[in-house]
Design a protein around this motif. Structure first.
Motif, PDB file in Angstrom:
ATOM      1  N   ALA A   1       0.850  -1.195   0.000  1.00 32.68           N
ATOM      2  CA  ALA A   1       0.000   0.000   0.000  1.00 32.68           C
ATOM      3  C   ALA A   1       0.880   1.238   0.000  1.00 32.68           C
ATOM      4  O   ALA A   1       1.893   1.304   0.703  1.00 32.68           O
ATOM      5  CB  ALA A   1      -0.918  -0.003   1.214  1.00 32.68           C
ATOM      6  N   THR A   2       0.487   2.228  -0.765  1.00 27.10           N
ATOM      7  CA  THR A   2       1.369   3.356  -1.025  1.00 27.10           C
ATOM      8  C   THR A   2       1.838   4.047   0.251  1.00 27.10           C
ATOM      9  O   THR A   2       1.036   4.351   1.134  1.00 27.10           O
ATOM     10  CB  THR A   2       0.695   4.369  -1.977  1.00 27.10           C
ATOM     11  N   ARG A   3       3.140   4.193   0.365  1.00 19.82           N
ATOM     12  CA  ARG A   3       3.809   4.877   1.476  1.00 19.82           C
ATOM     13  C   ARG A   3       3.481   4.234   2.831  1.00 19.82           C
ATOM     14  O   ARG A   3       3.624   4.874   3.867  1.00 19.82           O
ATOM     15  CB  ARG A   3       3.447   6.368   1.484  1.00 19.82           C
ATOM     16  N   ASP A   4       3.083   2.977   2.805  1.00 20.56           N
ATOM     17  CA  ASP A   4       2.732   2.262   4.039  1.00 20.56           C
ATOM     18  C   ASP A   4       3.897   1.349   4.415  1.00 20.56           C
ATOM     19  O   ASP A   4       4.074   0.262   3.853  1.00 20.56           O
ATOM     20  CB  ASP A   4       1.449   1.446   3.805  1.00 20.56           C
ATOM     21  N   MET A   5       4.699   1.777   5.379  1.00 19.65           N
ATOM     22  CA  MET A   5       5.908   1.043   5.712  1.00 19.65           C
ATOM     23  C   MET A   5       5.610  -0.269   6.446  1.00 19.65           C
ATOM     24  O   MET A   5       6.380  -1.226   6.355  1.00 19.65           O
ATOM     25  CB  MET A   5       6.834   1.917   6.548  1.00 19.65           C
ATOM     26  N   THR A   6       4.482  -0.325   7.137  1.00 23.23           N
ATOM     27  CA  THR A   6       4.095  -1.583   7.777  1.00 23.23           C
ATOM     28  C   THR A   6       3.808  -2.638   6.720  1.00 23.23           C
ATOM     29  O   THR A   6       4.256  -3.793   6.830  1.00 23.23           O
ATOM     30  CB  THR A   6       2.868  -1.376   8.679  1.00 23.23           C
ATOM     31  N   ASP A   7       3.085  -2.241   5.682  1.00 27.44           N
ATOM     32  CA  ASP A   7       2.785  -3.178   4.606  1.00 27.44           C
ATOM     33  C   ASP A   7       4.039  -3.509   3.805  1.00 27.44           C
ATOM     34  O   ASP A   7       4.218  -4.662   3.364  1.00 27.44           O
ATOM     35  CB  ASP A   7       1.706  -2.606   3.686  1.00 27.44           C
ATOM     36  N   LEU A   8       4.930  -2.533   3.624  1.00 24.55           N
ATOM     37  CA  LEU A   8       6.186  -2.823   2.934  1.00 24.55           C
ATOM     38  C   LEU A   8       6.967  -3.899   3.685  1.00 24.55           C
ATOM     39  O   LEU A   8       7.493  -4.843   3.088  1.00 24.55           O
ATOM     40  CB  LEU A   8       7.028  -1.553   2.788  1.00 24.55           C
ATOM     41  N   ARG A   9       7.038  -3.775   4.996  1.00 25.60           N
ATOM     42  CA  ARG A   9       7.727  -4.797   5.787  1.00 25.60           C
ATOM     43  C   ARG A   9       7.080  -6.170   5.582  1.00 25.60           C
ATOM     44  O   ARG A   9       7.776  -7.182   5.414  1.00 25.60           O
ATOM     45  CB  ARG A   9       7.708  -4.423   7.270  1.00 25.60           C
ATOM     46  N   THR A  10       5.743  -6.214   5.590  1.00 25.10           N
ATOM     47  CA  THR A  10       5.029  -7.483   5.397  1.00 25.10           C
ATOM     48  C   THR A  10       5.382  -8.111   4.044  1.00 25.10           C
ATOM     49  O   THR A  10       5.627  -9.324   3.947  1.00 25.10           O
ATOM     50  CB  THR A  10       3.512  -7.253   5.483  1.00 25.10           C
ATOM     51  N   GLN A  11       5.413  -7.280   3.001  1.00 25.30           N
ATOM     52  CA  GLN A  11       5.713  -7.791   1.665  1.00 25.30           C
ATOM     53  C   GLN A  11       7.176  -8.220   1.541  1.00 25.30           C
ATOM     54  O   GLN A  11       7.491  -9.212   0.867  1.00 25.30           O
ATOM     55  CB  GLN A  11       5.367  -6.746   0.603  1.00 25.30           C
ATOM     56  N   LEU A  12       8.063  -7.512   2.211  1.00 25.41           N
ATOM     57  CA  LEU A  12       9.470  -7.908   2.206  1.00 25.41           C
ATOM     58  C   LEU A  12       9.663  -9.240   2.927  1.00 25.41           C
ATOM     59  O   LEU A  12      10.448 -10.093   2.484  1.00 25.41           O
ATOM     60  CB  LEU A  12      10.326  -6.830   2.856  1.00 25.41           C
ATOM     61  N   GLU A  13       8.954  -9.413   4.015  1.00 28.21           N
ATOM     62  CA  GLU A  13       9.027 -10.693   4.732  1.00 28.21           C
ATOM     63  C   GLU A  13       8.561 -11.829   3.826  1.00 28.21           C
ATOM     64  O   GLU A  13       9.179 -12.912   3.786  1.00 28.21           O
ATOM     65  CB  GLU A  13       8.170 -10.624   5.997  1.00 28.21           C
ATOM     66  N   ALA A  14       7.471 -11.598   3.099  1.00 37.02           N
ATOM     67  CA  ALA A  14       6.957 -12.624   2.192  1.00 37.02           C
ATOM     68  C   ALA A  14       7.948 -12.901   1.066  1.00 37.02           C
ATOM     69  O   ALA A  14       8.189 -14.062   0.699  1.00 37.02           O
ATOM     70  CB  ALA A  14       5.609 -12.188   1.619  1.00 37.02           C
ATOM     71  N   ALA A  15       8.532 -11.841   0.521  1.00 43.12           N
ATOM     72  CA  ALA A  15       9.487 -12.015  -0.577  1.00 43.12           C
ATOM     73  C   ALA A  15      10.697 -12.815  -0.136  1.00 43.12           C
ATOM     74  O   ALA A  15      11.183 -13.701  -0.867  1.00 43.12           O
ATOM     75  CB  ALA A  15       9.915 -10.651  -1.107  1.00 43.12           C
ATOM     76  N   ARG A  16      11.198 -12.548   1.070  1.00 46.77           N
ATOM     77  CA  ARG A  16      12.353 -13.278   1.571  1.00 46.77           C
ATOM     78  C   ARG A  16      11.989 -14.729   1.936  1.00 46.77           C
ATOM     79  O   ARG A  16      12.782 -15.648   1.719  1.00 46.77           O
ATOM     80  CB  ARG A  16      12.939 -12.560   2.793  1.00 46.77           C
ATOM     81  N   ALA A  17      10.766 -14.923   2.422  1.00 45.34           N
ATOM     82  CA  ALA A  17      10.355 -16.270   2.814  1.00 45.34           C
ATOM     83  C   ALA A  17      10.125 -17.170   1.607  1.00 45.34           C
ATOM     84  O   ALA A  17      10.284 -18.395   1.696  1.00 45.34           O
ATOM     85  CB  ALA A  17       9.079 -16.198   3.656  1.00 45.34           C
ATOM     86  N   GLU A  18       9.776 -16.571   0.473  1.00 45.45           N
ATOM     87  CA  GLU A  18       9.366 -17.364  -0.687  1.00 45.45           C
ATOM     88  C   GLU A  18      10.458 -17.512  -1.741  1.00 45.45           C
ATOM     89  O   GLU A  18      10.221 -18.071  -2.818  1.00 45.45           O
ATOM     90  CB  GLU A  18       8.108 -16.743  -1.303  1.00 45.45           C
TER      91      GLU A  18
END
Length: 402
Positions: free
Chosen positions: A155-172
């Protein structure tokens, strides 16, 4: 489907665009792009539409440099650069860009749309991941689609969501992860929270790419863009931007990055390998525009002063605005037909504006995006503010007066 049915279907789609108030009109200019422009036989208008942030689109020195380069090198290169289409001027322009933005190297394209289309496919494969802001420019979206990398959106400029997506990217996956964001979100006039993006990039050992089209030349020390504004230039891996806005307003885009990235794009970037080189006039004008931009604090100060004055007056007049800290000042109306009617009336009152509606912005978020320029004067701003207020009154559009 028969051939005739195909054309009937197109006509139906076009009729629907007109009916919904989403039709985009093009107005013929008979003057240079400047703070005031002339529209055919209808006379002059104060210009609140251009990306001409520093007022360089008709700057005499830029025009003279473009003419001189064209006189020396001709009208066009007639080929892609690796075949027979490069000149010393092209190489010097790329050196100028890299020096200005303080990167190792740069590579130019016909437009930043092409630069963004070129980046992802050569650099990232199926083992890699791209984490992209949900409001990134259409050229980034299209470029990402060309890559085999896994895709994540935050979500735009949402750092909490960015962290969530980064966690998913690293996990997958265990490949490279690239965070991609606009430096300035052009429809809304907001800057990305680039310092926070880079902090998360460090935490997840991710690369960072910034599309800085609406920042290069006007934001940050020396106009070197959002990475310098947020003091994270050494942490941003890739900057894409344009020569078609603050830096002369003509054509051309570029990627500025570490040399291995630029070298690979020169070998594998499809829009670079299969498109003509920039014309000599564009190259010469852009080089002079960069020279001026690098030393134009006075223009940047005037630009930001205009933005603050216009924003303050429009807010006081009861208009709903979005954005902050940038010369893009969107005036929100919501309904596309209302925005279109408002723009038409403001035009009649002497100010050139354009309504933005779907698909450029989401349904229900129609607006008139105004843009300040160093080429404007205080009198121009007064005319514009008065035109907006009168148009709203004439059309019965409610304002929250303060």
């Amino acid at each position: 489907m028969r051939r005739t049915d195909f054309y009937e279907q197109l006509e139906g789609t076009l009729d629907g665009i007109r009916r919904d108030g989403l039709w985009k009109h093009e107005h013929e200019l008979v003057s240079p792009q400047s703070g005031e422009i002339t529209l055919g036989a209808t006379g002059n208008r104060v210009n609140l539409c251009a990306n001409n942030y520093l007022g360089l689109a008709d700057d005499p020195n830029v025009v003279a440099a473009a003419k001189d380069t064209m006189d020396r090198l001709g009208h066009g290169m007639a080929s892609v650069r690796f075949i027979c289409g490069t000149t010393e001027e092209h190489c010097l322009l790329e050196d100028d860009i890299a020096t200005y933005l303080r990167t190792d190297a740069a590579i130019t394209f016909a437009a930043c749309f092409d630069a963004n289309a070129a980046v992802f496919e050569p650099l990232l494969g199926a083992a890699d991941a791209i984490v992209s802001d949900s409001l990134n420019h259409a050229s980034i979206i299209d470029g990402v689609r060309l890559s085999k990398a896994r895709r994540y959106r935050f979500a735009t400029r949402d750092m909490t969501d960015l962290r969530t997506q980064l966690e998913a990217a690293r996990a997958e996956g265990d490949g490279a992860v690239l965070i991609v964001t606009d430096g300035v979100f052009s429809m809304d006039g907001y800057l990305a929270d680039l310092a926070a993006v880079c902090e998360l990039a460090d935490a997840f050992d991710a690369l960072v790419m910034v599309d800085d089209c609406h920042a290069t030349g006007l934001i940050g020390p020396g106009g070197r863009g959002t990475p310098t504004h947020f003091e994270v230039a050494d942490r941003v891996d890739i900057v894409t931007s344009t020569l078609g806005k603050a830096l002369g307003g003509a054509m051309g885009g570029f990627v500025a990055a570490r040399r291995p990235i630029v070298d690979l794009l020169r070998q594998r970037g499809r829009p670079y390998l299969f498109s003509n080189a920039l014309s000599p006039a564009h190259v010469g004008g852009a080089r002079e525009a960069i020279r001026i931009a690098a030393t134009s604090d006075d223009r940047r100060e005037r630009l930001m002063r205009h933005a603050e004055r216009f924003r303050s007056a429009m807010t006081a007049a009861g208009f709903e605005l979005t954005g902050a800290g940038h010369p893009i000042v969107p005036v929100m109306f919501g309904d596309a037909a209302v925005a279109a009617s408002m723009a038409e009336r403001v035009m009649e009152l002497g100010v050139y504006v354009t309504p933005f509606s779907f698909p450029v912005v989401p349904h229900g978020q129609a607006r008139i995006r105004t843009q300040m320029s160093a080429a404007l004067t205080d009198d121009h701003l007064d005319t514009a503010i008065e035109a907006f207020t009168q148009a709203a009154d004439d059309l019965g559009i409610e304002r929250s007066l303060r």
